[in-house]
Design an enzyme around this catalytic site. Sequence first.
Site, mmCIF file in Angstrom:
data_model
loop_
_atom_site.group_PDB
_atom_site.id
_atom_site.type_symbol
_atom_site.label_atom_id
_atom_site.label_comp_id
_atom_site.label_asym_id
_atom_site.label_seq_id
_atom_site.Cartn_x
_atom_site.Cartn_y
_atom_site.Cartn_z
ATOM 1 N N ASP A 10 -18.092 -6.274 11.441
ATOM 2 C CA ASP A 10 -19.072 -5.203 11.224
ATOM 3 C C ASP A 10 -20.095 -5.262 12.353
ATOM 4 O O ASP A 10 -21.232 -5.717 12.181
ATOM 5 C CB ASP A 10 -19.721 -5.349 9.838
ATOM 6 C CG ASP A 10 -18.720 -5.116 8.727
ATOM 7 O OD1 ASP A 10 -17.867 -4.221 8.879
ATOM 8 O OD2 ASP A 10 -18.762 -5.830 7.704
ATOM 9 N N LYS A 32 -10.976 -7.490 10.593
ATOM 10 C CA LYS A 32 -11.098 -6.211 9.874
ATOM 11 C C LYS A 32 -12.012 -5.293 10.689
ATOM 12 O O LYS A 32 -13.162 -5.623 10.940
ATOM 13 C CB LYS A 32 -11.689 -6.413 8.477
ATOM 14 C CG LYS A 32 -11.819 -5.090 7.703
ATOM 15 C CD LYS A 32 -12.220 -5.312 6.259
ATOM 16 C CE LYS A 32 -13.706 -5.371 6.046
ATOM 17 N NZ LYS A 32 -14.396 -4.079 6.237
ATOM 18 N N ASP A 59 -9.685 -0.795 8.343
ATOM 19 C CA ASP A 59 -10.263 -0.452 7.031
ATOM 20 C C ASP A 59 -10.902 0.937 7.077
ATOM 21 O O ASP A 59 -12.116 1.075 7.186
ATOM 22 C CB ASP A 59 -11.307 -1.539 6.707
ATOM 23 C CG ASP A 59 -12.012 -1.337 5.378
ATOM 24 O OD1 ASP A 59 -11.504 -0.579 4.541
ATOM 25 O OD2 ASP A 59 -13.078 -1.947 5.189
ATOM 26 N N LYS A 61 -9.932 3.458 4.753
ATOM 27 C CA LYS A 61 -9.940 3.993 3.374
ATOM 28 C C LYS A 61 -9.609 5.485 3.323
ATOM 29 O O LYS A 61 -10.439 6.304 2.906
ATOM 30 C CB LYS A 61 -11.304 3.750 2.715
ATOM 31 C CG LYS A 61 -11.709 2.281 2.617
ATOM 32 C CD LYS A 61 -12.985 2.125 1.800
ATOM 33 C CE LYS A 61 -13.408 0.692 1.633
ATOM 34 N NZ LYS A 61 -13.959 0.059 2.855
ATOM 35 N N HIS A 63 -8.385 9.068 2.184
ATOM 36 C CA HIS A 63 -8.390 9.769 0.889
ATOM 37 C C HIS A 63 -8.399 11.263 1.197
ATOM 38 O O HIS A 63 -9.434 11.824 1.537
ATOM 39 C CB HIS A 63 -9.650 9.360 0.101
ATOM 40 C CG HIS A 63 -9.693 9.889 -1.297
ATOM 41 N ND1 HIS A 63 -10.671 9.527 -2.200
ATOM 42 C CD2 HIS A 63 -8.891 10.750 -1.959
ATOM 43 C CE1 HIS A 63 -10.463 10.137 -3.350
ATOM 44 N NE2 HIS A 63 -9.395 10.896 -3.231
ATOM 45 N N ASP A 64 -7.202 11.903 1.120
ATOM 46 C CA ASP A 64 -7.115 13.335 1.446
ATOM 47 C C ASP A 64 -5.832 13.861 0.807
ATOM 48 O O ASP A 64 -5.170 13.138 0.056
ATOM 49 C CB ASP A 64 -7.119 13.508 2.982
ATOM 50 C CG ASP A 64 -7.706 14.854 3.408
ATOM 51 O OD1 ASP A 64 -7.410 15.868 2.751
ATOM 52 O OD2 ASP A 64 -8.455 14.880 4.399
ATOM 53 N N THR A 122 -16.691 -1.510 -5.081
ATOM 54 C CA THR A 122 -17.532 -2.502 -5.783
ATOM 55 C C THR A 122 -18.974 -2.013 -5.910
ATOM 56 O O THR A 122 -19.758 -2.581 -6.656
ATOM 57 C CB THR A 122 -17.505 -3.876 -5.080
ATOM 58 O OG1 THR A 122 -17.586 -3.663 -3.685
ATOM 59 C CG2 THR A 122 -16.249 -4.637 -5.410
ATOM 60 N N ARG A 184 -18.418 -16.024 -0.271
ATOM 61 C CA ARG A 184 -19.543 -16.797 0.257
ATOM 62 C C ARG A 184 -19.265 -18.277 0.070
ATOM 63 O O ARG A 184 -19.044 -18.717 -1.075
ATOM 64 C CB ARG A 184 -20.849 -16.448 -0.499
ATOM 65 C CG ARG A 184 -21.357 -15.023 -0.270
ATOM 66 C CD ARG A 184 -21.861 -14.857 1.158
ATOM 67 N NE ARG A 184 -22.292 -13.494 1.463
ATOM 68 C CZ ARG A 184 -21.507 -12.527 1.952
ATOM 69 N NH1 ARG A 184 -20.222 -12.757 2.180
ATOM 70 N NH2 ARG A 184 -21.994 -11.343 2.227
ATOM 71 N N ARG A 214 -20.573 -11.526 7.160
ATOM 72 C CA ARG A 214 -21.801 -12.174 7.631
ATOM 73 C C ARG A 214 -21.801 -13.701 7.629
ATOM 74 O O ARG A 214 -22.400 -14.290 8.537
ATOM 75 C CB ARG A 214 -22.994 -11.605 6.850
ATOM 76 C CG ARG A 214 -23.301 -10.175 7.295
ATOM 77 C CD ARG A 214 -24.106 -9.414 6.296
ATOM 78 N NE ARG A 214 -23.333 -9.102 5.091
ATOM 79 C CZ ARG A 214 -23.815 -8.434 4.059
ATOM 80 N NH1 ARG A 214 -25.062 -8.010 4.063
ATOM 81 N NH2 ARG A 214 -23.042 -8.182 3.019
HETATM 82 O O1 C5P Z 1 -20.672 -9.547 5.283
HETATM 83 P P1 C5P Z 1 -19.742 -9.550 4.102
HETATM 84 O O2 C5P Z 1 -18.934 -10.826 3.977
HETATM 85 O O3 C5P Z 1 -20.447 -9.162 2.824
HETATM 86 O O4 C5P Z 1 -18.708 -8.401 4.462
HETATM 87 C C1 C5P Z 1 -17.698 -8.004 3.580
HETATM 88 C C2 C5P Z 1 -16.882 -6.893 4.191
HETATM 89 O O5 C5P Z 1 -15.979 -6.424 3.213
HETATM 90 C C3 C5P Z 1 -17.705 -5.697 4.636
HETATM 91 O O6 C5P Z 1 -17.032 -5.123 5.763
HETATM 92 C C4 C5P Z 1 -17.620 -4.746 3.457
HETATM 93 O O7 C5P Z 1 -17.740 -3.405 3.825
HETATM 94 C C5 C5P Z 1 -16.220 -5.038 2.948
HETATM 95 N N1 C5P Z 1 -15.988 -4.724 1.547
HETATM 96 C C6 C5P Z 1 -16.731 -5.253 0.512
HETATM 97 N N2 C5P Z 1 -16.440 -4.918 -0.782
HETATM 98 C C7 C5P Z 1 -15.437 -4.083 -1.042
HETATM 99 C C8 C5P Z 1 -14.667 -3.548 -0.020
HETATM 100 C C9 C5P Z 1 -14.971 -3.891 1.286
HETATM 101 O O8 C5P Z 1 -17.633 -6.038 0.748
HETATM 102 N N3 C5P Z 1 -15.128 -3.802 -2.295
#
Ligand code: C5P
Length: 237
Positions: A10, A32, A59, A61, A63-64, A122, A184, A214
């Site tokens: 990201d 990703k 990634d 996503k 949808h169409d 989520t 995490r 992150r």
């Molecule tokens: O920084 P972090 O570990 O939270 O990043 C998680 C990645 O997974 C981000 O790119 C976020 O957009 C993606 N993601 C998510 N939850 C989802 C789908 C994708 O956190 N349900």
Amino acid sequence: MTTKPIIALDIPSKQEAISFLDSFEQESLFLKIGMELYYSEGPDLIRELKEKGHQIFLDLKLHDIPNTVYRAMKVLATLEVDMVNVHAAGGTEMMQAAVKGLEEGTKAGKKRPLLIAVTQLTSTTEKQMQSEQLIDSTLDNSVTHYAKLAYQAGLDGVVCSALEARMIHEATSQKFLCVTPGIRPSGSDEGDQKRVATPEFAAKEGATHIVVGRPITQVEYPIIAYKNIDHQWKGDK
Ligand code: C5P
């Protein structure tokens, strides 16, 4: 666990992405790439990262309507990415069209990209799902229902929380991929993620892939963080 942790890149620009990746030296990674980086840098970046030996989860996503998704997937398959995704809410016909597009777009002798579905985002709460999507059920039921539709449509798996992986495997197959973000390592900052899991917990619950952003991209020594997470995920520490 045999899959590499997927690093969520990201990062807004190619220059920053490449300098981040330089710190990993020759390590071949699973990256990703989301909408931000893809929309700013386009397919050239994907080609460059593939040439460096990285695997790519694109990634976007999709949808169409089925025909549009079919045509888009046919193009994405030519990039030789390893994984792409759609929203299951686009329906069975759209998901089947996505598989067909990927199959037709994959060059002879190459593997077609894995296709996974987003069930409920989520960020969607049960209350919001009920009042805005008019789904008169629980969030878990909706997630399981969409996972089953994706399975029946021939997709390879879903994006889900580690907390949902067991339930999804019971509703589909143990082989169905559960790609889980919200990871995490214990003691790290949760940020804006609400339902987090450690790499060990995700593995125990049956996640087949973990997506980590992150905790790897925003730390002083990304390669050390990555290796620690990889050990925790593979259970060899
Ligand atoms: O920084 P972090 O570990 O939270 O990043 C998680 C990645 O997974 C981000 O790119 C976020 O957009 C993606 N993601 C998510 N939850 C989802 C789908 C994708 O956190 N349900």
